[in-house]
Design a protein around this motif. Structure first.
Motif, PDB file in Angstrom:
ATOM      1  N   THR A 101      -8.085  -4.103  -9.296  1.00 26.99           N
ATOM      2  CA  THR A 101      -7.838  -2.697  -8.977  1.00 26.99           C
ATOM      3  C   THR A 101      -6.679  -2.147  -9.790  1.00 26.99           C
ATOM      4  OG1 THR A 101      -8.649  -3.061  -6.722  1.00 26.99           O
ATOM      5  CG2 THR A 101      -7.355  -1.075  -7.112  1.00 26.99           C
ATOM      6  N   ARG A 167      -4.979   5.459   2.249  1.00 17.40           N
ATOM      7  CA  ARG A 167      -6.424   5.236   2.408  1.00 17.40           C
ATOM      8  C   ARG A 167      -7.020   6.361   3.253  1.00 17.40           C
ATOM      9  NH1 ARG A 167      -4.677  -0.458   2.756  1.00 17.40           N
ATOM     10  NH2 ARG A 167      -5.804  -1.687   1.176  1.00 17.40           N
ATOM     11  N   LEU A 196     -16.291  -2.288   0.365  1.00 14.84           N
ATOM     12  CA  LEU A 196     -15.821  -2.826  -0.907  1.00 14.84           C
ATOM     13  C   LEU A 196     -15.197  -4.194  -0.664  1.00 14.84           C
ATOM     14  CD1 LEU A 196     -15.357  -2.152  -3.960  1.00 14.84           C
ATOM     15  CD2 LEU A 196     -13.060  -1.416  -3.292  1.00 14.84           C
ATOM     16  N   ALA A 201     -10.466  -6.275  -0.424  1.00 13.89           N
ATOM     17  CA  ALA A 201     -10.555  -4.987   0.277  1.00 13.89           C
ATOM     18  C   ALA A 201     -11.196  -5.134   1.650  1.00 13.89           C
ATOM     19  CB  ALA A 201     -11.336  -3.992  -0.566  1.00 13.89           C
ATOM     20  N   SER A 205      -9.501  -4.203   5.196  1.00 11.69           N
ATOM     21  CA  SER A 205     -10.154  -3.255   6.103  1.00 11.69           C
ATOM     22  C   SER A 205     -10.275  -3.811   7.512  1.00 11.69           C
ATOM     23  CB  SER A 205     -11.541  -2.891   5.576  1.00 11.69           C
ATOM     24  OG  SER A 205     -11.460  -2.209   4.350  1.00 11.69           O
ATOM     25  N   VAL A 225     -16.368  -0.607  -7.306  1.00 10.39           N
ATOM     26  CA  VAL A 225     -15.898   0.692  -6.806  1.00 10.39           C
ATOM     27  C   VAL A 225     -16.872   1.791  -7.211  1.00 10.39           C
ATOM     28  CG1 VAL A 225     -14.031   2.395  -6.896  1.00 10.39           C
ATOM     29  CG2 VAL A 225     -13.490  -0.049  -6.894  1.00 10.39           C
ATOM     30  N   LEU A 241     -11.260   4.103   1.428  1.00  8.45           N
ATOM     31  CA  LEU A 241     -10.606   3.542   0.245  1.00  8.45           C
ATOM     32  C   LEU A 241      -9.376   4.374  -0.091  1.00  8.45           C
ATOM     33  CD1 LEU A 241     -13.685   2.679  -2.009  1.00  8.45           C
ATOM     34  CD2 LEU A 241     -12.219   1.083  -0.761  1.00  8.45           C
ATOM     35  N   SER A 242      -8.574   3.873  -1.017  1.00 10.42           N
ATOM     36  CA  SER A 242      -7.298   4.511  -1.328  1.00 10.42           C
ATOM     37  C   SER A 242      -7.458   5.691  -2.280  1.00 10.42           C
ATOM     38  CB  SER A 242      -6.335   3.490  -1.944  1.00 10.42           C
ATOM     39  OG  SER A 242      -6.656   3.272  -3.300  1.00 10.42           O
ATOM     40  N   HIS A 246      -9.856   6.974  -5.886  1.00  7.19           N
ATOM     41  CA  HIS A 246     -10.764   8.092  -5.607  1.00  7.19           C
ATOM     42  C   HIS A 246     -10.940   8.986  -6.827  1.00  7.19           C
ATOM     43  CE1 HIS A 246     -11.610  12.298  -4.245  1.00  7.19           C
ATOM     44  NE2 HIS A 246     -12.583  11.647  -3.636  1.00  7.19           N
TER      45      HIS A 246
END
Length: 299
Positions: A101, A167, A196, A201, A205, A225, A241-242, A246
């Protein structure tokens, strides 16, 4: 109207991100502040710097010419106002380990800036998962790492956070939840969910889901992603997601909206890591000082 450094910085951030929304995230400010600054800058210069398209902001000819000048202005200002605590004449090789990431959504911009600032510095970059990064730092195969510090487990490593990326819930345009005033994990649990898996991830979560009586209705697990982005945009599910990863448009050109949740969702933290009690070389000092200045981290 007077030209300001703020306008130039917002212009550069938008040019690099290609989207006002992403530039706002990178700058930790509102989209309206970026939009206003660019509009004022265009009025001052007397030319359109961007062409507004459904997929984002594309530089015009005048915008491309101004971008080159903007880089020079910001570099001169930085040199004048922030004298380096380490010599910019530093030479040598530095091995940097990074997770997926970070290397995909955070590091390339900073690698380019460091190479311009430290022309004598040779950076060797390695991508791998967290476990391999931690093991490599302890074995002295890598000098320093840029990674998700919120995932670090080994107590023999020192972590220094640079930024926190919030997130949020990703939904397709015109999704029914966009009309609700408050959304929490209870409402998310009623939707098909795209999970994800890359960079742990899914583990991250489930840590916050486990604090509630709800569970996500997972229909697909993926390490991509871009797959999550396309599936959400095409109405196949939602995801949390963060902001850092995005983008408001999928590869097919469909819109992805975000919603802030009422439940406490931990941020995704990005930062530096190194072996505890490591002796810092001049190249390590240079890179750590660069990141500290870039993100206003206290010495």
């Amino acid at each position: 109207m007077t030209l300001s450094l703020r306008q130039i910085r917002y212009f550069v951030a938008t040019a690099e991100a290609g989207q006002v929304s992403q530039a706002a995230v990178n700058l930790s400010i509102s989209q309206s502040a970026v939009t206003t600054a660019i509009k004022d800058l265009e009025e001052t210069i007397g030319a359109a710097l961007f062409e507004r398209t459904p997929h984002g902001m594309e530089l015009t000819g005048a915008g491309r010419r101004f971008l080159s000048q903007a880089y020079e202005i910001l570099q001169k200002v930085e040199e004048a106002t922030q004298p380096s605590l380490v010599s910019e004449e530093v030479t040598g090789t530095l091995s940097i380990a990074a997770t997926y990431t970070v290397i995909g959504y955070f590091l390339p911009f900073h690698i380019e800036r460091m190479k311009r600032r430290f022309p004598g510095l040779s950076i060797q970059l390695f991508e791998m998962n967290r476990e391999s990064v931690e093991e490599g730092l302890l074995a002295n195969r890598y000098d320093i790492a840029v990674m998700l510090t919120s995932n670090i487990l080994n107590p023999e490593l020192v972590a220094e956070k640079l930024l926190s990326s919030q997130r949020r819930l990703w939904v397709p345009a015109r999704h029914r939840l966009l009309s609700e005033s408050q959304i929490g994990l209870k409402e998310v649990a009623e939707e098909d969910y795209i999970m994800l898996t890359v960079d742990e991830a899914s583990h991250s979560s489930m840590k916050y889901w486990s604090q509630t009586p709800y569970l996500p209705k997972i229909t697909l697990r993926t390490s991509s992603v871009e797959a999550v982005r396309s599936l959400v945009a095409n109405g196949q599910g939602v995801a949390i997601l963060s902001d850092m990863v995005h983008r408001p448009w999928s590869l097919e050109g469909r819109r992805i909206e975000t919603i802030s949740l009422t439940d406490p969702i931990p941020s995704m933290d990005v930062g530096l890591a190194w072996k505890r009690n490591a002796e810092f070389s001049p190249t390590m000092d240079a890179v750590r000082a660069y990141f500290r200045r870039s993100f206003s981290v206290p010495e």
